[in-house]
Design a protein around this motif. Structure first.
Motif, mmCIF file in Angstrom:
data_model
loop_
_atom_site.group_PDB
_atom_site.id
_atom_site.type_symbol
_atom_site.label_atom_id
_atom_site.label_comp_id
_atom_site.label_asym_id
_atom_site.label_seq_id
_atom_site.Cartn_x
_atom_site.Cartn_y
_atom_site.Cartn_z
ATOM 1 N N TRP A 87 0.851 -1.187 0.000
ATOM 2 C CA TRP A 87 0.000 0.000 0.000
ATOM 3 C C TRP A 87 0.889 1.240 0.000
ATOM 4 O O TRP A 87 2.023 1.185 0.474
ATOM 5 C CB TRP A 87 -0.868 0.038 1.270
ATOM 6 N N ALA A 88 0.360 2.363 -0.473
ATOM 7 C CA ALA A 88 1.144 3.609 -0.416
ATOM 8 C C ALA A 88 0.196 4.803 -0.347
ATOM 9 O O ALA A 88 -0.958 4.729 -0.801
ATOM 10 C CB ALA A 88 2.058 3.732 -1.624
ATOM 11 N N ALA A 89 0.691 5.893 0.230
ATOM 12 C CA ALA A 89 -0.104 7.133 0.328
ATOM 13 C C ALA A 89 0.829 8.308 0.535
ATOM 14 O O ALA A 89 2.002 8.138 0.886
ATOM 15 C CB ALA A 89 -1.091 7.036 1.495
ATOM 16 N N GLY A 90 0.298 9.510 0.328
ATOM 17 C CA GLY A 90 1.072 10.731 0.557
ATOM 18 C C GLY A 90 2.022 11.050 -0.587
ATOM 19 O O GLY A 90 1.873 10.541 -1.712
ATOM 20 N N ASP A 91 3.014 11.881 -0.279
ATOM 21 C CA ASP A 91 3.894 12.442 -1.320
ATOM 22 C C ASP A 91 4.721 11.400 -2.065
ATOM 23 O O ASP A 91 5.206 11.657 -3.164
ATOM 24 C CB ASP A 91 4.875 13.443 -0.688
ATOM 25 N N VAL A 100 -2.703 17.133 -11.112
ATOM 26 C CA VAL A 100 -1.734 17.468 -12.158
ATOM 27 C C VAL A 100 -1.334 16.166 -12.849
ATOM 28 O O VAL A 100 -0.885 15.228 -12.192
ATOM 29 C CB VAL A 100 -0.496 18.174 -11.544
ATOM 30 N N GLY A 101 -1.546 16.111 -14.187
ATOM 31 C CA GLY A 101 -1.237 14.892 -14.939
ATOM 32 C C GLY A 101 -2.122 13.725 -14.539
ATOM 33 O O GLY A 101 -1.765 12.560 -14.738
ATOM 34 N N GLY A 102 -3.274 14.027 -13.936
ATOM 35 C CA GLY A 102 -4.215 12.975 -13.562
ATOM 36 C C GLY A 102 -3.975 12.390 -12.177
ATOM 37 O O GLY A 102 -4.708 11.501 -11.743
ATOM 38 N N TYR A 103 -2.952 12.865 -11.465
ATOM 39 C CA TYR A 103 -2.627 12.324 -10.136
ATOM 40 C C TYR A 103 -2.862 13.365 -9.038
ATOM 41 O O TYR A 103 -2.810 14.578 -9.292
ATOM 42 C CB TYR A 103 -1.157 11.882 -10.089
ATOM 43 N N CYS A 104 -3.077 12.871 -7.831
ATOM 44 C CA CYS A 104 -3.230 13.768 -6.687
ATOM 45 C C CYS A 104 -1.940 14.554 -6.495
ATOM 46 O O CYS A 104 -0.855 13.969 -6.566
ATOM 47 C CB CYS A 104 -3.494 12.965 -5.408
ATOM 48 N N VAL A 105 -2.068 15.851 -6.228
ATOM 49 C CA VAL A 105 -0.854 16.653 -5.995
ATOM 50 C C VAL A 105 -0.307 16.330 -4.602
ATOM 51 O O VAL A 105 -1.059 15.887 -3.730
ATOM 52 C CB VAL A 105 -1.146 18.171 -6.133
ATOM 53 N N PRO A 106 0.996 16.516 -4.413
ATOM 54 C CA PRO A 106 1.558 16.188 -3.096
ATOM 55 C C PRO A 106 1.197 17.260 -2.071
ATOM 56 O O PRO A 106 1.856 18.292 -1.976
ATOM 57 C CB PRO A 106 3.071 16.152 -3.358
ATOM 58 N N ASN A 107 0.136 17.044 -1.321
ATOM 59 C CA ASN A 107 -0.159 17.977 -0.234
ATOM 60 C C ASN A 107 -0.786 17.251 0.956
ATOM 61 O O ASN A 107 -1.146 16.076 0.880
ATOM 62 C CB ASN A 107 -1.003 19.174 -0.707
ATOM 63 N N ALA A 108 -0.893 17.987 2.051
ATOM 64 C CA ALA A 108 -1.373 17.393 3.299
ATOM 65 C C ALA A 108 -2.858 17.021 3.201
ATOM 66 O O ALA A 108 -3.293 16.043 3.804
ATOM 67 C CB ALA A 108 -1.135 18.363 4.442
ATOM 68 N N GLN A 109 -3.583 17.828 2.441
ATOM 69 C CA GLN A 109 -5.012 17.526 2.241
ATOM 70 C C GLN A 109 -5.198 16.091 1.767
ATOM 71 O O GLN A 109 -6.052 15.363 2.258
ATOM 72 C CB GLN A 109 -5.544 18.439 1.136
ATOM 73 N N HIS A 110 -4.394 15.699 0.767
ATOM 74 C CA HIS A 110 -4.496 14.328 0.249
ATOM 75 C C HIS A 110 -3.868 13.329 1.221
ATOM 76 O O HIS A 110 -4.433 12.267 1.468
ATOM 77 C CB HIS A 110 -3.810 14.219 -1.113
ATOM 78 N N ALA A 111 -2.689 13.676 1.761
ATOM 79 C CA ALA A 111 -1.963 12.714 2.609
ATOM 80 C C ALA A 111 -2.849 12.237 3.757
ATOM 81 O O ALA A 111 -2.960 11.029 4.019
ATOM 82 C CB ALA A 111 -0.682 13.343 3.143
ATOM 83 N N VAL A 112 -3.531 13.159 4.413
ATOM 84 C CA VAL A 112 -4.320 12.768 5.590
ATOM 85 C C VAL A 112 -5.550 11.951 5.182
ATOM 86 O O VAL A 112 -5.883 10.940 5.822
ATOM 87 C CB VAL A 112 -4.698 14.006 6.443
ATOM 88 N N ARG A 113 -6.187 12.356 4.100
ATOM 89 C CA ARG A 113 -7.398 11.626 3.684
ATOM 90 C C ARG A 113 -7.052 10.256 3.112
ATOM 91 O O ARG A 113 -7.766 9.282 3.318
ATOM 92 C CB ARG A 113 -8.189 12.460 2.668
ATOM 93 N N GLN A 114 -5.962 10.210 2.359
ATOM 94 C CA GLN A 114 -5.539 8.899 1.828
ATOM 95 C C GLN A 114 -5.208 7.953 2.981
ATOM 96 O O GLN A 114 -5.580 6.782 2.964
ATOM 97 C CB GLN A 114 -4.315 9.072 0.921
ATOM 98 N N ALA A 115 -4.512 8.490 3.987
ATOM 99 C CA ALA A 115 -4.107 7.642 5.124
ATOM 100 C C ALA A 115 -5.327 7.078 5.847
ATOM 101 O O ALA A 115 -5.358 5.898 6.213
ATOM 102 C CB ALA A 115 -3.242 8.445 6.079
ATOM 103 N N LYS A 116 -6.333 7.927 6.039
ATOM 104 C CA LYS A 116 -7.532 7.469 6.755
ATOM 105 C C LYS A 116 -8.219 6.348 5.980
ATOM 106 O O LYS A 116 -8.650 5.350 6.553
ATOM 107 C CB LYS A 116 -8.495 8.638 6.965
ATOM 108 N N LEU A 117 -8.316 6.539 4.639
ATOM 109 C CA LEU A 117 -8.966 5.498 3.831
ATOM 110 C C LEU A 117 -8.094 4.249 3.749
ATOM 111 O O LEU A 117 -8.593 3.118 3.800
ATOM 112 C CB LEU A 117 -9.261 6.034 2.424
#
Ligand SMILES: Cc1cc2nc3c(=O)[nH]c(=O)nc-3n(C[C@H](O)[C@H](O)[C@H](O)COP(=O)(O)OP(=O)(O)OC[C@H]3O[C@@H](n4cnc5c(N)ncnc54)[C@H](O)[C@@H]3O)c2cc1C
Length: 478
Positions: free
Chosen positions: A307-311, A323-340
Motif C-alpha cells: 500500500w502507499a499514500a502521501g507524497d 496534475v497529470g491525472g494524479y493527486c498533488v503532493p499535499n497534506a489535504q491528500h496525505a491525511v485523507r488517503q491515510a484514513k482510507l
C-alpha cells in the motif's frame, strides 16, 4: 510465516504514516494485526507550520507530534527502511544506532514522503537550505536572528548588507509563505535594533516561471506580488538561479545578490531511498505507482500486501483536478488517503472489498506574515486579514490531536498579547561553549626530572630552592 497474526509495516511516520497507524489502532480489533511504524524521527512534522516556525510565530516543538505519545498500540522503531524486497516480503531496517537487520511483514504501507528536489547548480547543495523539516525551519529562524545581531555591530557596508539579505528560490506555496513570513519577522526585528533600519533589509524571491503560486488564480497571485512589493520584498519572475558560490547568488539575468541565507523551495521529489531501494513499481516521475484503492499497482493489477499514500505515491485523482491525472503532493491528500488506507487495509484483512479514494480539492490557504493571508476555493478568493484568520483557523484545527492543537492555539493567543517570541537559540548548536570555556582541567603531568648536581661556582641556578634541595641530598649522600 509462522506467526498467524498479520504483521503490518508502515514505512515513514510523517503525515500519512502517522494517520495510517492512528486509524489502524482505531479500526483493528485486539490481536487482529501487529503494527510497526519505522521512522528515524520520533515525531511527525506538521509541515504547513514550517514557515511560521521559521518566523518565530509558532514554537518549534508545538508543530510536531510525538509518535509514542499518540500511538499506544503501535511498535515505534527509530530507524530508516533502506530496502524493500516485496517479492519475499522482507524490509531492510537500518536503526539510528546498530546494524541493519531484515524484517518480515505481511502488509507494507509506504508513506516515506518527499525530499527537496534540487538541480546541479554550483553551490546550492553546499550553501542553501531546504524547508521540509523542523530542523531546517529552526535553523532559518536562528540564522536570520543571529544575522541581525551580527549586522547590528557592523558599520554600514557590503558585509552588513549581505547578512541582512534573504534569498528564497521557488515561488510555490511553501516558498511564498516562508518568504512573506520572514519579511514579517524582519520587520518586527528591526524595531528592536536601533542600529538598523527597514531599508537595510533585503528580500529576493527567484521564480523560473512567469507567475507565483499556481494553486491560486492569476488575479490572487498578482495581489500577493503587489502586497510583497509594498512590504519591500522583490520577486524576480522568469528568472533562474545559476550559481550560489562564495555568498553570492547569481541569476540568469546577470544580476548577483550577495546573501548569507539561501532557502531552496523549488520542488519536491518522492523519497529516493525508499523508492529506489525497493522492488515496488515506480512511475515516470519517480513515485510509487498506486491505485485509487491505495494498493500499490495499476488499476488492472494490484501488488498483494503493498500500500502507499502521501507524497511518495502517485494516486490517480478521480476528481479530475490533479496534475497529470494524479493527486498533488499535499497534506489535504496525505491525511485523507491515510484514513482510507487504514480502513481499506482492515477491510482486505477481513476479506472485504476496499473503497476508492476520491477527494475534491478544498482550495488553498496561505499565511503571509502576521495579519496577511490569501485563500482561494474555486472562484472565491479572500485576501488580507480575513484570509489570514482562515489560514490560522484551518491549520490550527487540522493539527492532529487536541493535545497539539491546544499548544499551537495557546501559543498564538500568547503572541497576540505578548508579541512574537524573538529569541534566537542558534547557540544550541554548540551547547557546551560556556561550560568548556570555564571548565577546570587536570594539569598536564610534569615529567619527573632529577636535576644534576651542579657545583656552586658554575652559576646562580644553584641558589634556587630546588637546586639547594638537590645539593643538600647530594651532600648527605657523601
Ligand atoms: C513548507 C511547507 C508548507 C506546506 N503547506 C501545506 C499546506 O498549506 N497545505 C497542504 O495541504 N500541504 C502543505 N504542505 C505539504 C504537506 O506538508 C505534505 O504534502 C505532507 O506532509 C506529505 O505527507 P507524507 O506523509 O507523504 O510525507 P511527510 O509528512 O514528509 O512524512 C514522511 C516521513 O517519512 C520519514 N522517512 C523518510 N525516509 C524514511 C525511510 N527511509 N524510512 C523510514 N521513514 C522515512 C520521514 O522522517 C517523515 O517522517 C506543505 C509542505 C511544506 C514543506
Amino acid at each position: 510465516m509462522t506467526n498467524t497474526v498479520p504483521k503490518i509495516l508502515i514505512v515513514g511516520g510523517g503525515y500519512a504514516g502517522f494517520y495510517t497507524a492512528w486509524k489502524l489502532e482505531k479500526h483493528l480489533r485486539k490481536g487482529e494485526a501487529d503494527v510497526t511504524i519505522v521512522d528515524p524521527l520520533p515525531y511527525m512534522t506538521y509541515q504547513p507550520f514550517l514557515p511560521e516556525v521559521a518566523a518565530g510565530s509558532i514554537e518549534a516543538r508545538h508543530s510536531v507530534v510525538a509518535l509514542r505519545r499518540h500511538l499506544k498500540r503501535t511498535r515505534v522503531v527509530a530507524a530508516k527502511v533502506t530496502g524493500i524486497n516485496h517479492a519475499n516480503k522482507v524490509a531492510t531496517i537500518t536503526p539510528i544506532v546498530g546494524d541493519p537487520y531484515e524484517f518480515e511483514y505481511d502488509q507494507i504501507v509506504v508513506t516515506a514522503g518527499a525530499v527537496s528536489r534540487t538541480f546541479p547548480i554550483p553551490g546550492i547543495a553546499d550553501n542553501a537550505i531546504g524547508l521540509k523539516t523542523i530542523e531546517e525551519a529552526v535553523a532559518i529562524r536562528d540564522k536570520l536572528m543571529s544575522n541581525f545581531d551580527k549586522a547590528s555591530v557592523l558599520p554600514p557596508g557590503p558585509e552588513r548588507d549581505r547578512l541582512l539579505t534573504v534569498v528564497v528560490v521557488g515561488g510555490g506555496f511553501a516558498g511564498i509563505e516562508v518568504f512573506a513570513e520572514l519579511r514579517s519577522l524582519a520587520s518586527s526585528l528591526v524595531k528592536s535594533y536601533p542600529e538598523l533600519t527597514f531599508d537595510d533589509t533585503h528580500f529576493h524571491l527567484i521564480e523560473a516561471m512567469g507567475r507565483i503560486m499556481p494553486e491560486v488564480s492569476l488575479k490572487t497571485s498578482e495581489w500577493v506580488l503587489k502586497n510583497l512589493a509594498q512590504r519591500g520584498a522583490s520577486v524576480h519572475l522568469d528568472t533562474q538561479v545559476t550559481g550560489a558560490v562564495d555568498g553570492n547568488v547569481e541569476l540568469s539575468t546577470g544580476e548577483v545578490i550577495p546573501t548569507d541565507l539561501i532557502i531552496w523551495t523549488a520542488g519536491v521529489m518522492a523519497n529516493p531511498t525508499v523508492v529506489r531501494g525497493g522492488d515496488l513499481p515506480v512511475e515516470e516521475r519517480g513515485r510509487i505507482r498506486t491505485r485509487t484503492d491505495l494498493r500499490v499497482g495499476t488499476e488492472e493489477e494490484f501488488v498483494e500486501g503493498a500500500w502507499a499514500a502521501g507524497d511518495v505515491s502517485a494516486v490517480p485523482d478521480l476528481s479530475g483536478g490533479g496534475v497529470g491525472g494524479y493527486c498533488v503532493p499535499n497534506a489535504q491528500h496525505a491525511v485523507r488517503q491515510a484514513k482510507l488506507l487504514a480502513k481499506n487495509l482492515v477491510a482486505v484483512l477481513r476479506g472485504e472489498l476496499p473503497r476508492e479514494y476520491f477527494h475534491k480539492n478544498l482550495g488553498a490557504v496561505a499565511g503571509l506574515g502576521v495579519g496577511v493571508g490569501v485563500f482561494q476555493s474555486g472562484k472565491l478568493a479572500l485576501k488580507g486579514p480575513i484570509a489570514w484568520l482562515a489560514h490560522r483557523g484551518y491549520h490550527g484545527l487540522a493539527m492532529p490531536s487536541w493535545e497539539r492543537k491546544w499548544r499551537v492555539l495557546l501559543g498564538w493567543w500568547n503572541n497576540f498579547w505578548l508579541g512574537r517570541d524573538l529569541v534566537n537559540l542558534s547557540t544550541v548548536q554548540s551547547p557546551r561553549y560556556v561550560f568548556e570555556e570555564f571548565a577546570a582541567r587536570p594539569r598536564p603531568a610534569q615529567p619527573a626530572v632529577t636535576p644534576p648536581a651542579v657545583p656552586r661556582e658554575q652559576g646562580k641556578k644553584a641558589d634556587q630552592p630546588e637546586q639547594v634541595e638537590a645539593d643538600k641530598k647530594v651532600a648527605a649522600g657523601r
